[in-house]
Write a protein that holds these residues in place. Structure first.
Motif, mmCIF file in Angstrom:
data_model
loop_
_atom_site.group_PDB
_atom_site.id
_atom_site.type_symbol
_atom_site.label_atom_id
_atom_site.label_comp_id
_atom_site.label_asym_id
_atom_site.label_seq_id
_atom_site.Cartn_x
_atom_site.Cartn_y
_atom_site.Cartn_z
ATOM 1 N N ILE A 1 3.098 -6.614 -14.830
ATOM 2 C CA ILE A 1 2.575 -5.290 -15.189
ATOM 3 C C ILE A 1 3.777 -4.391 -15.443
ATOM 4 O O ILE A 1 4.620 -4.213 -14.557
ATOM 5 C CB ILE A 1 1.728 -4.693 -14.049
ATOM 6 N N HIS A 2 3.870 -3.853 -16.633
ATOM 7 C CA HIS A 2 5.024 -3.033 -16.985
ATOM 8 C C HIS A 2 4.866 -1.617 -16.417
ATOM 9 O O HIS A 2 4.751 -0.625 -17.150
ATOM 10 C CB HIS A 2 5.230 -3.014 -18.497
ATOM 11 N N SER A 3 4.857 -1.562 -15.097
ATOM 12 C CA SER A 3 4.771 -0.296 -14.377
ATOM 13 C C SER A 3 5.228 -0.538 -12.944
ATOM 14 O O SER A 3 4.964 -1.610 -12.382
ATOM 15 C CB SER A 3 3.336 0.237 -14.382
ATOM 16 N N ASP A 4 5.933 0.429 -12.359
ATOM 17 C CA ASP A 4 6.347 0.277 -10.964
ATOM 18 C C ASP A 4 5.330 0.897 -10.014
ATOM 19 O O ASP A 4 5.452 0.774 -8.797
ATOM 20 C CB ASP A 4 7.730 0.906 -10.736
ATOM 21 N N ASN A 5 4.307 1.560 -10.570
ATOM 22 C CA ASN A 5 3.268 2.146 -9.720
ATOM 23 C C ASN A 5 1.922 2.088 -10.447
ATOM 24 O O ASN A 5 1.326 3.112 -10.761
ATOM 25 C CB ASN A 5 3.632 3.590 -9.360
ATOM 26 N N PRO A 6 1.434 0.883 -10.713
ATOM 27 C CA PRO A 6 0.179 0.758 -11.464
ATOM 28 C C PRO A 6 -1.019 1.181 -10.617
ATOM 29 O O PRO A 6 -0.987 1.119 -9.383
ATOM 30 C CB PRO A 6 0.111 -0.730 -11.798
ATOM 31 N N SER A 7 -2.068 1.583 -11.297
ATOM 32 C CA SER A 7 -3.308 1.931 -10.591
ATOM 33 C C SER A 7 -3.943 0.675 -10.011
ATOM 34 O O SER A 7 -3.654 -0.453 -10.437
ATOM 35 C CB SER A 7 -4.288 2.594 -11.562
ATOM 36 N N GLN A 8 -4.821 0.875 -9.044
ATOM 37 C CA GLN A 8 -5.502 -0.264 -8.435
ATOM 38 C C GLN A 8 -6.358 -0.991 -9.465
ATOM 39 O O GLN A 8 -6.478 -2.217 -9.444
ATOM 40 C CB GLN A 8 -6.373 0.198 -7.262
ATOM 41 N N GLU A 9 -6.931 -0.232 -10.416
ATOM 42 C CA GLU A 9 -7.734 -0.860 -11.460
ATOM 43 C C GLU A 9 -6.871 -1.781 -12.319
ATOM 44 O O GLU A 9 -7.284 -2.892 -12.665
ATOM 45 C CB GLU A 9 -8.371 0.215 -12.339
ATOM 46 N N THR A 10 -5.646 -1.339 -12.657
ATOM 47 C CA THR A 10 -4.746 -2.166 -13.468
ATOM 48 C C THR A 10 -4.324 -3.415 -12.703
ATOM 49 O O THR A 10 -4.241 -4.504 -13.279
ATOM 50 C CB THR A 10 -3.508 -1.345 -13.878
ATOM 51 N N ILE A 11 -4.062 -3.263 -11.403
ATOM 52 C CA ILE A 11 -3.712 -4.432 -10.584
ATOM 53 C C ILE A 11 -4.855 -5.437 -10.588
ATOM 54 O O ILE A 11 -4.641 -6.655 -10.725
ATOM 55 C CB ILE A 11 -3.357 -4.006 -9.146
ATOM 56 N N GLU A 12 -6.084 -4.946 -10.447
ATOM 57 C CA GLU A 12 -7.249 -5.837 -10.434
ATOM 58 C C GLU A 12 -7.409 -6.532 -11.782
ATOM 59 O O GLU A 12 -7.699 -7.742 -11.845
ATOM 60 C CB GLU A 12 -8.519 -5.044 -10.099
ATOM 61 N N GLU A 13 -7.199 -5.803 -12.869
ATOM 62 C CA GLU A 13 -7.320 -6.411 -14.200
ATOM 63 C C GLU A 13 -6.232 -7.457 -14.416
ATOM 64 O O GLU A 13 -6.505 -8.555 -14.930
ATOM 65 C CB GLU A 13 -7.238 -5.327 -15.275
ATOM 66 N N ALA A 14 -4.993 -7.136 -14.007
ATOM 67 C CA ALA A 14 -3.904 -8.102 -14.153
ATOM 68 C C ALA A 14 -4.149 -9.327 -13.270
ATOM 69 O O ALA A 14 -3.838 -10.459 -13.670
ATOM 70 C CB ALA A 14 -2.572 -7.449 -13.794
ATOM 71 N N ALA A 15 -4.710 -9.121 -12.096
ATOM 72 C CA ALA A 15 -5.017 -10.240 -11.199
ATOM 73 C C ALA A 15 -6.084 -11.153 -11.810
ATOM 74 O O ALA A 15 -6.018 -12.383 -11.693
ATOM 75 C CB ALA A 15 -5.481 -9.715 -9.841
#
Length: 570
Positions: free
Chosen positions: A497-511
């Motif tokens: 994820i090209h972010s050092d502080n992604p949202s929880q939604e982005t983490i879930e999508e990347a997961a």
């Protein structure tokens, strides 16, 4: 629904609206039976896929970036000479059949105006793509040459006269009076309606006929219901359905009992439906050697692991051989040549009698030495076996990882995997023979780019599809503060994820992406680890794609194929 005449009717309308009046700027042939024709119209480029693939024949505007071969095939070169720079006048369907005519206005060798027809026949194994001169219907070239002994109905070679496939003598349902249908249905049982529809009207696949029959059952007026149903194909609402992990598509939302995923265009719908299937088929064709290699290596190492485990089990008996040797050397007078066994009080086990097998050729001291030799051999073998088991387990993990990558690979990834296996010594590289004393320099392999996705909030997510990509993405390219993800304790892709502080939604999508591009893609509640990329470490001598880490967090997700399509970069 299948890609029948009804769906092609909608395709022709969409393609004509998008492409008519545009200019052909580029032509590529990424695969043997498929071309990409880029048409620029109204300030926009439209990559048009024309496929004569036996399993995936279709025409569509595609957003999938295809990898072109270094050397263009002859058919692509011929089309470039004749079509690049020409204007695409119209796209038309032949009756309600699976045939499309792309009319192209250009000039002949003398500079005179002429019209060429690029004709795509989408008919399973008989699919083909022709370039035909309109004025005399001469076939200038076609993507698949068919010898006369394989098709006696019509000639499918350059120079022959183009003729349409044999007609089926059925009625085109569009723009026709459907009174005949209403009369037919009045005289038939409802069970036979789909068959009657197929036998009367052109372009109906079985699934389409059944769907129309289903609507006719609930409609008050059969003729009006049929006309309303057909009208949907002139104003399509592309829809993708998923039932039991299987997909189907329709030109409009025709299933009231099943929720579907809508798409903006038929091209986007076909990209979503065909990409996984067609890519897997292409990978199987291109990676057949690699797949066999991986299977053989896995089988070999799994067999080796079983043998080593058996040797390790045997080595656990080493202490019993030492005990027998000690007893024999303590009581050598109890043994004489010719004896096959002896019972001796075992002072290691409360003086219980222990039966010891003997070699009748030797006396007590010689038999004792035999047991000591077995003891020393097994003790030294144990350390070797443990080391071999560790190495073999690593080999099994490695080839499971390669097998997992091949399962989700796109054709561009296959070349990377092949290079990796050559570099690791598992595959022999083909060496070109020098000609006339000249040494041809081998071109350096260019690593393909990771797949890119965009999270719902606009954050870029990249996924490595093979070990070389994974190493570059995770250890060289990624910012140390970017978030790295990987499915837990299973083969899978590296995700950044090209972010050092992604949202929880982005983490879930990347997961969910990490779980989908892994061996757990068909599982539910999959654990996915994530942490900053700067915490990754690669041990010295480790194979490509292998990293270690600690301090990770874990989230549990279920892979979602529709999310993959939604977030994928066009």
């Amino acid at each position: 629904m299948p890609l029948d005449g009804l769906f092609v009717h909608s395709l022709a309308k969409e393609l004509n609206e998008q492409l008519a009046g545009g200019r052909i700027t580029k032509i590529h042939q990424p695969y043997p039976n498929e071309i990409i024709m880029v048409v620029r119209n109204n300030g926009q480029n439209y990559p048009v896929l024309l496929s004569a693939n036996p399993a995936y024949a279709r025409a569509q505007v595609t957003r999938i970036p295809y990898q072109n071969p270094a050397t263009p095939p002859n058919f692509a070169m011929f089309l470039r000479r004749n079509l690049e720079g020409a204007r695409l006048s119209s796209v038309a369907q032949v009756e309600n059949d699976r045939i499309l005519h792309f009319s192209i206005s250009t000039h002949d060798e003398l500079g005179d105006d002429q019209t060429l027809i690029l004709t795509l026949e989408m008919m399973g194994r008989h699919s083909n793509l022709f370039l035909v001169r309109e004025k005399d219907q001469r076939i200038l070239e076609l993507i698949k040459h068919v010898p006369a002994d394989q098709n006696r109905v019509r000639s499918l070679i350059p120079g022959a006269t183009y003729t349409l496939p044999p007609a089926q003598n059925m009625t085109n349902p569009f723009g026709q009076d459907l009174t005949a249908l209403a009369k037919i249905l009045l005289d038939m049982d409802k069970v036979d309606w789909p068959k009657a529809i197929q036998q009367t009207y052109q372009g109906f696949a079985t699934l389409s006929a059944k769907n129309l029959a289903k609507h006719l059952e609930t409609g008050a007026n059969a003729m009006q219901t049929a006309q309303d149903w057909l009208a949907h194909f002139d104003s399509p609402q592309p829809t993708l359905y998923q039932v039991d992990n299987k997909y189907t598509f329709a030109a409009f939302d025709w299933d009231s009992e099943q929720a579907g995923q809508p798409y903006d265009t038929l091209g986007d719908l076909l990209d979503a439906y065909f990409q996984g299937q067609a890519e897997a088929d292409r990978v199987n064709q291109q990676a057949g050697t690699l797949v066999r290699l991986v299977k053989n290596e896995l089988k070999k190492n799994q067999t080796k692991e079983k043998k080593l485990q058996q040797t390790l089990t045997d080595s656990k008996n080493a202490e019993s051989f030492k005990v027998k040797g000690d007893l024999l050397i303590t009581y050598p007078h109890l043994v004489h040549k010719g004896m096959h066994s002896v019972e001796i009080e075992n002072y290691y086990d409360n003086n219980q009698l222990l039966t010891i097998d003997l070699d009748p050729r030797f006396d007590g001291l010689q038999n004792a030495n035999r047991y000591f030799r077995k003891y020393r051999k097994l003790r030294s073998a144990k350390d070797y076996v443990l080391e071999q088991l560790k190495t073999t387990a690593a080999e099994i993990d490695y080839f499971n990882q390669i097998a997992s990558q091949l399962a989700v690979a796109s054709p561009k990834d296959v070349a990377d995997i092949k290079v990796e296996l050559i570099e690791q010594g598992y595959l022999r590289e083909k060496v070109k023979i020098k000609t006339k004393g000249k040494q041809t320099k081998k071109p350096k392999h260019v690593l393909s780019a990771p797949d890119q996705f965009t999270a719902s909030d606009g954050t870029l997510i990249e996924i490595g599809k093979n070990n070389l990509q994974n190493d570059k993405l995770s250890l060289k390219k990624a910012n140390r503060q970017n978030i790295w993800l990987h499915v837990q304790k299973l083969p899978g892709s590296h995700v950044i994820i090209h972010s050092d502080n992604p949202s929880q939604e982005t983490i879930e999508e990347a997961a969910k992406l990490a779980a989908y591009f892994s061996k757990a893609r068909d599982s539910a509640n999959v654990p996915v680890d994530y942490l900053p990329a700067g915490k990754l470490r690669k041990p010295n001598g480790a194979k490509p794609g292998y990293v270690i880490f600690e301090g990770q967090s874990t989230t549990y997700v279920t892979p979602d194929p529709l999310l993959v399509q939604k977030l994928k970069h066009s």
